[in-house]
Design a protein around this motif. Structure first.
Motif, PDB file in Angstrom:
ATOM      1  N   ALA A  11       0.854  -1.412   0.027  1.00 11.80           N
ATOM      2  CA  ALA A  11       0.069  -0.043  -0.198  1.00 11.80           C
ATOM      3  C   ALA A  11       0.965   1.180  -0.120  1.00 11.80           C
ATOM      4  CB  ALA A  11      -0.999   0.174   1.139  1.00 11.80           C
ATOM      5  N   ILE A  12       1.830   1.354   0.699  1.00 10.18           N
ATOM      6  CA  ILE A  12       2.781   2.544   0.806  1.00 10.18           C
ATOM      7  C   ILE A  12       3.535   2.739  -0.623  1.00 10.18           C
ATOM      8  CG2 ILE A  12       4.776   3.367   2.069  1.00 10.18           C
ATOM      9  CD1 ILE A  12       3.795   1.949   4.375  1.00 10.18           C
ATOM     10  N   ALA A  13       3.901   1.411  -1.255  1.00 13.70           N
ATOM     11  CA  ALA A  13       4.526   1.653  -2.531  1.00 13.70           C
ATOM     12  C   ALA A  13       3.488   2.183  -3.337  1.00 13.70           C
ATOM     13  CB  ALA A  13       5.098   0.258  -2.883  1.00 13.70           C
ATOM     14  N   ALA A  14       2.418   1.707  -3.387  1.00 14.99           N
ATOM     15  CA  ALA A  14       1.261   2.356  -4.391  1.00 14.99           C
ATOM     16  C   ALA A  14       1.014   3.815  -4.057  1.00 14.99           C
ATOM     17  CB  ALA A  14      -0.049   1.566  -4.301  1.00 14.99           C
ATOM     18  N   PHE A  15       1.038   4.186  -2.747  1.00 11.94           N
ATOM     19  CA  PHE A  15       0.752   5.451  -2.336  1.00 11.94           C
ATOM     20  C   PHE A  15       1.666   6.602  -3.040  1.00 11.94           C
ATOM     21  CE2 PHE A  15       3.315   8.471   0.057  1.00 11.94           C
ATOM     22  CZ  PHE A  15       2.500   9.381   0.750  1.00 11.94           C
ATOM     23  N   ILE A  16       2.628   6.227  -3.644  1.00  9.19           N
ATOM     24  CA  ILE A  16       3.611   6.909  -4.483  1.00  9.19           C
ATOM     25  C   ILE A  16       2.926   7.432  -5.680  1.00  9.19           C
ATOM     26  CG2 ILE A  16       5.801   7.457  -5.670  1.00  9.19           C
ATOM     27  CD1 ILE A  16       7.036   5.231  -3.697  1.00  9.19           C
ATOM     28  N   VAL A  17       1.998   6.642  -6.126  1.00  5.95           N
ATOM     29  CA  VAL A  17       1.457   6.996  -7.383  1.00  5.95           C
ATOM     30  C   VAL A  17       0.540   8.416  -7.330  1.00  5.95           C
ATOM     31  CG1 VAL A  17      -0.225   6.507  -9.239  1.00  5.95           C
ATOM     32  CG2 VAL A  17       1.504   4.807  -8.445  1.00  5.95           C
ATOM     33  N   GLY A 106       7.656   4.174 -14.653  1.00  2.70           N
ATOM     34  CA  GLY A 106       8.066   3.309 -13.670  1.00  2.70           C
ATOM     35  C   GLY A 106       7.118   3.189 -12.452  1.00  2.70           C
ATOM     36  N   VAL A 107       6.500   4.115 -12.114  1.00  2.00           N
ATOM     37  CA  VAL A 107       5.476   4.220 -10.580  1.00  2.00           C
ATOM     38  C   VAL A 107       4.429   3.334 -10.811  1.00  2.00           C
ATOM     39  CG1 VAL A 107       4.126   6.070 -11.182  1.00  2.00           C
ATOM     40  CG2 VAL A 107       5.089   5.557  -8.745  1.00  2.00           C
ATOM     41  N   SER A 108       4.085   2.994 -12.119  1.00  2.00           N
ATOM     42  CA  SER A 108       2.632   2.309 -12.559  1.00  2.00           C
ATOM     43  C   SER A 108       2.900   0.807 -11.753  1.00  2.00           C
ATOM     44  CB  SER A 108       2.409   2.242 -13.965  1.00  2.00           C
ATOM     45  OG  SER A 108       3.475   1.599 -14.506  1.00  2.00           O
ATOM     46  N   THR A 109       4.167   0.313 -11.891  1.00  2.00           N
ATOM     47  CA  THR A 109       4.396  -0.989 -11.363  1.00  2.00           C
ATOM     48  C   THR A 109       3.962  -1.146  -9.864  1.00  2.00           C
ATOM     49  OG1 THR A 109       6.609  -0.388 -10.423  1.00  2.00           O
ATOM     50  CG2 THR A 109       6.414  -1.430 -12.699  1.00  2.00           C
ATOM     51  N   THR A 110       3.979  -0.012  -9.101  1.00  4.18           N
ATOM     52  CA  THR A 110       3.460  -0.220  -7.769  1.00  4.18           C
ATOM     53  C   THR A 110       2.001  -0.428  -7.491  1.00  4.18           C
ATOM     54  OG1 THR A 110       2.961   2.335  -7.587  1.00  4.18           O
ATOM     55  CG2 THR A 110       5.392   1.523  -7.092  1.00  4.18           C
ATOM     56  N   VAL A 111       0.979   0.025  -8.419  1.00  2.12           N
ATOM     57  CA  VAL A 111      -0.188  -0.182  -8.434  1.00  2.12           C
ATOM     58  C   VAL A 111      -0.687  -1.572  -8.734  1.00  2.12           C
ATOM     59  CG1 VAL A 111      -2.507   0.614  -9.174  1.00  2.12           C
ATOM     60  CG2 VAL A 111      -0.819   2.263  -8.726  1.00  2.12           C
ATOM     61  N   VAL A 112       0.115  -1.726  -9.707  1.00  7.04           N
ATOM     62  CA  VAL A 112      -0.293  -3.352 -10.154  1.00  7.04           C
ATOM     63  C   VAL A 112       0.078  -4.395  -9.345  1.00  7.04           C
ATOM     64  CG1 VAL A 112       0.494  -5.133 -12.147  1.00  7.04           C
ATOM     65  CG2 VAL A 112       0.074  -2.694 -12.667  1.00  7.04           C
ATOM     66  N   ARG A 129     -11.841  -5.923   2.550  1.00 11.89           N
ATOM     67  CA  ARG A 129     -11.348  -5.056   3.596  1.00 11.89           C
ATOM     68  C   ARG A 129     -10.076  -4.937   3.385  1.00 11.89           C
ATOM     69  NH1 ARG A 129     -12.814  -5.756  10.071  1.00 11.89           N
ATOM     70  NH2 ARG A 129     -11.638  -3.798  10.903  1.00 11.89           N
ATOM     71  N   ALA A 130      -9.310  -5.937   3.047  1.00  7.24           N
ATOM     72  CA  ALA A 130      -7.737  -5.691   2.789  1.00  7.24           C
ATOM     73  C   ALA A 130      -7.480  -4.812   1.577  1.00  7.24           C
ATOM     74  CB  ALA A 130      -7.243  -7.014   2.197  1.00  7.24           C
ATOM     75  N   MET A 131      -8.589  -4.694   0.512  1.00  4.83           N
ATOM     76  CA  MET A 131      -8.438  -3.798  -0.652  1.00  4.83           C
ATOM     77  C   MET A 131      -8.844  -2.313   0.314  1.00  4.83           C
ATOM     78  SD  MET A 131      -7.614  -3.046  -3.585  1.00  4.83           S
ATOM     79  CE  MET A 131      -7.600  -4.631  -4.722  1.00  4.83           C
ATOM     80  N   GLY A 132      -9.773  -2.156   1.119  1.00  7.39           N
ATOM     81  CA  GLY A 132     -10.205  -1.056   1.565  1.00  7.39           C
ATOM     82  C   GLY A 132      -8.766  -0.193   2.372  1.00  7.39           C
ATOM     83  N   THR A 133      -8.238  -0.976   3.061  1.00  7.63           N
ATOM     84  CA  THR A 133      -6.937  -0.885   3.864  1.00  7.63           C
ATOM     85  C   THR A 133      -5.861  -0.324   2.973  1.00  7.63           C
ATOM     86  OG1 THR A 133      -7.223  -2.403   5.673  1.00  7.63           O
ATOM     87  CG2 THR A 133      -5.244  -1.445   5.554  1.00  7.63           C
ATOM     88  N   TYR A 134      -5.737  -1.154   1.890  1.00  9.65           N
ATOM     89  CA  TYR A 134      -4.656  -0.712   0.692  1.00  9.65           C
ATOM     90  C   TYR A 134      -5.106   0.478   0.012  1.00  9.65           C
ATOM     91  CZ  TYR A 134      -2.688  -1.174  -4.030  1.00  9.65           C
ATOM     92  OH  TYR A 134      -2.119  -0.916  -4.923  1.00  9.65           O
ATOM     93  N   THR A 135      -6.375   0.681  -0.311  1.00  8.58           N
ATOM     94  CA  THR A 135      -6.752   2.142  -1.038  1.00  8.58           C
ATOM     95  C   THR A 135      -6.676   3.233   0.047  1.00  8.58           C
ATOM     96  OG1 THR A 135      -8.203   0.677  -2.394  1.00  8.58           O
ATOM     97  CG2 THR A 135      -8.501   2.872  -2.253  1.00  8.58           C
ATOM     98  N   PHE A 136      -7.106   2.924   1.267  1.00  7.10           N
ATOM     99  CA  PHE A 136      -7.091   3.942   2.218  1.00  7.10           C
ATOM    100  C   PHE A 136      -5.582   4.645   2.452  1.00  7.10           C
ATOM    101  CE2 PHE A 136      -6.208   5.883   6.512  1.00  7.10           C
ATOM    102  CZ  PHE A 136      -7.702   6.309   6.575  1.00  7.10           C
ATOM    103  N   VAL A 137      -4.486   3.687   2.543  1.00 11.52           N
ATOM    104  CA  VAL A 137      -3.022   4.149   2.573  1.00 11.52           C
ATOM    105  C   VAL A 137      -2.735   4.691   1.173  1.00 11.52           C
ATOM    106  CG1 VAL A 137      -0.840   3.461   2.690  1.00 11.52           C
ATOM    107  CG2 VAL A 137      -2.427   2.458   4.267  1.00 11.52           C
ATOM    108  N   LEU A 138      -3.051   4.018   0.110  1.00 11.27           N
ATOM    109  CA  LEU A 138      -2.947   4.843  -1.241  1.00 11.27           C
ATOM    110  C   LEU A 138      -3.273   6.250  -1.294  1.00 11.27           C
ATOM    111  CD1 LEU A 138      -3.371   3.025  -4.478  1.00 11.27           C
ATOM    112  CD2 LEU A 138      -4.128   5.167  -4.201  1.00 11.27           C
ATOM    113  N   LEU A 139      -4.436   6.424  -0.974  1.00 11.80           N
ATOM    114  CA  LEU A 139      -5.096   7.658  -1.177  1.00 11.80           C
ATOM    115  C   LEU A 139      -4.554   8.914   0.044  1.00 11.80           C
ATOM    116  CD1 LEU A 139      -8.452   6.417  -2.220  1.00 11.80           C
ATOM    117  CD2 LEU A 139      -6.774   7.195  -3.555  1.00 11.80           C
ATOM    118  N   VAL A 140      -3.711   8.280   1.107  1.00 10.19           N
ATOM    119  CA  VAL A 140      -3.316   9.366   1.974  1.00 10.19           C
ATOM    120  C   VAL A 140      -2.251  10.227   0.816  1.00 10.19           C
ATOM    121  CG1 VAL A 140      -1.399   9.865   3.675  1.00 10.19           C
ATOM    122  CG2 VAL A 140      -3.180   7.963   3.927  1.00 10.19           C
ATOM    123  N   GLY A 141      -1.895   9.640  -0.272  1.00 15.07           N
ATOM    124  CA  GLY A 141      -1.252  10.457  -1.228  1.00 15.07           C
ATOM    125  C   GLY A 141      -1.806  11.675  -1.764  1.00 15.07           C
TER     126      GLY A 141
END
Length: 322
Positions: A11-17, A106-112, A129-141
């Motif tokens: 999730a933190i990696a995907a947050f970068i996008v 480069g950064v698109s690899t994190t979401v995939v 629920r896991a996807m919700g947590t993942y998306t929550f962290v991602l959308l802190v971005g």
């Protein structure tokens, strides 16, 4: 495997996008003035990033199925780091567009990889629920990105955001290298356009079309609001970032609620409701474009709607694909 640790690293990696995009967006008016270019070309620095993000995922997804999640994620982060360094030295809007394209590749690899990791390690009944947590962290971005970008630009100039992103990307690459295990248990071959085959299913196609409309709305806000805030209301980059903050908070709230609702009720109802709220807020923003605070409120409502939409829609499409 430590599921929670893996989930948060992904999730933190995907947050970068979204962080890489929203840290940049408050400064487009300043960059436009600095390069002496047109609004159309400066908007292209956002649209090129967005388009390449989408296209790159069609390639990175099958590659991660064949070679493993980590083997795709690490090279992607290295490309991302190089792109940020190049953007710091960009000499005109055309070079900036080119390097933004490289950044997106480069950064698109994190979401995939992030979404694939969840599918690898979580059973169906816990995936929402896991996807919700993942998306929550991602959308802190997109919540903190505009504020960080505005403050950095006002304090050190807009190029400083790319130095900051270089540091963030380097730290993330180190974390992935040291702490993220390979989660793909059974590698399999698939061609680069394998993901498009999913569109043969009418439910998948309809959901993706709705998602495209929501994403188009995000793009409109990202390019339209900074210019309006700067030219119509005279806001600096810092205050433009702060104007985006309420929407980011509502985005997190919608994601938190949407992720949990999608495990309890029909996921389709959740993401359709989110899309409806998002589109209503777009209409409200058109009516309130001449009033600063109502416009900010409409964008906040949009954030809540998109927060409801994405976790449920992602899990829905993943499960159809399986």
């Amino acid at each position: 495997m430590d599921e929670k640790r893996i989930l948060y690293i992904a999730a933190i990696a995907a947050f970068i996008v979204p962080f890489s995009n929203t840290i940049y967006n408050p400064n487009i008016a300043v960059i436009q003035e600095d390069f002496g270019t047109s609004y159309t070309l400066i908007a292209a620095t956002i649209s090129a990033y967005t388009l390449m993000m989408a296209l790159s995922q069609l390639i990175h997804g099958p590659l991660s199925d064949r070679f493993g999640r980590k083997r795709i994620l690490l090279p992607g982060l290295i490309v991302y780091i190089i792109a940020n360094i190049l953007m710091y030295f960009s000499w005109d809007v055309y070079s900036l567009i080119a390097f933004r394209v490289l950044q997106a590749i480069g950064v698109s690899t994190t979401v995939v990889v992030g979404a694939a990791v969840i599918s690898d390690i979580f059973p169906r009944e816990r995936r929402g629920r896991a996807m919700g947590t993942y998306t929550f962290v991602l959308l802190v971005g997109p919540t903190i990105g505009p504020v960080v970008g505005g403050v950095l630009a006002d304090a050190f100039g807009w190029r400083s955001i790319f130095i900051f992103l270089t540091i963030v990307g380097s730290l993330m690459a180190l974390v992935v290298y040291k702490l993220l295990p390979e989660t793909l248990q059974k590698p399999h071959k698939s061609h680069a356009l394998a993901a498009l085959a999913l569109l043969k299913d009418s439910k998948t196609a309809a959901t993706c079309l709705l998602g495209a409309a929501v994403f188009a709305s995000i793009y409109i806000f990202a390019t339209f609001l900074p210019i309006v805030f700067h030219e119509s209301y005279g806001l600096s980059s810092t205050y433009i970032g702060l104007a985006f903050l309420l929407s980011g908070i509502m985005l997190l709230a919608g994601t938190f609620i949407g992720g949990r609702l999608s495990d309890k009720i029909d996921r389709k109802k959740v993401f359709i409701s989110g899309a409806f709220i998002a589109f209503i807020s777009v209409l409200l923003s058109a009516f309130w474009a001449d009033a600063l605070y109502p416009l900010i409120a409409a964008y906040a409502l949009f954030g809540f709607g998109t927060g409801l939409f994405f976790p449920a829609a992602r899990v829905y499409v993943i499960e159809i694909g399986r």
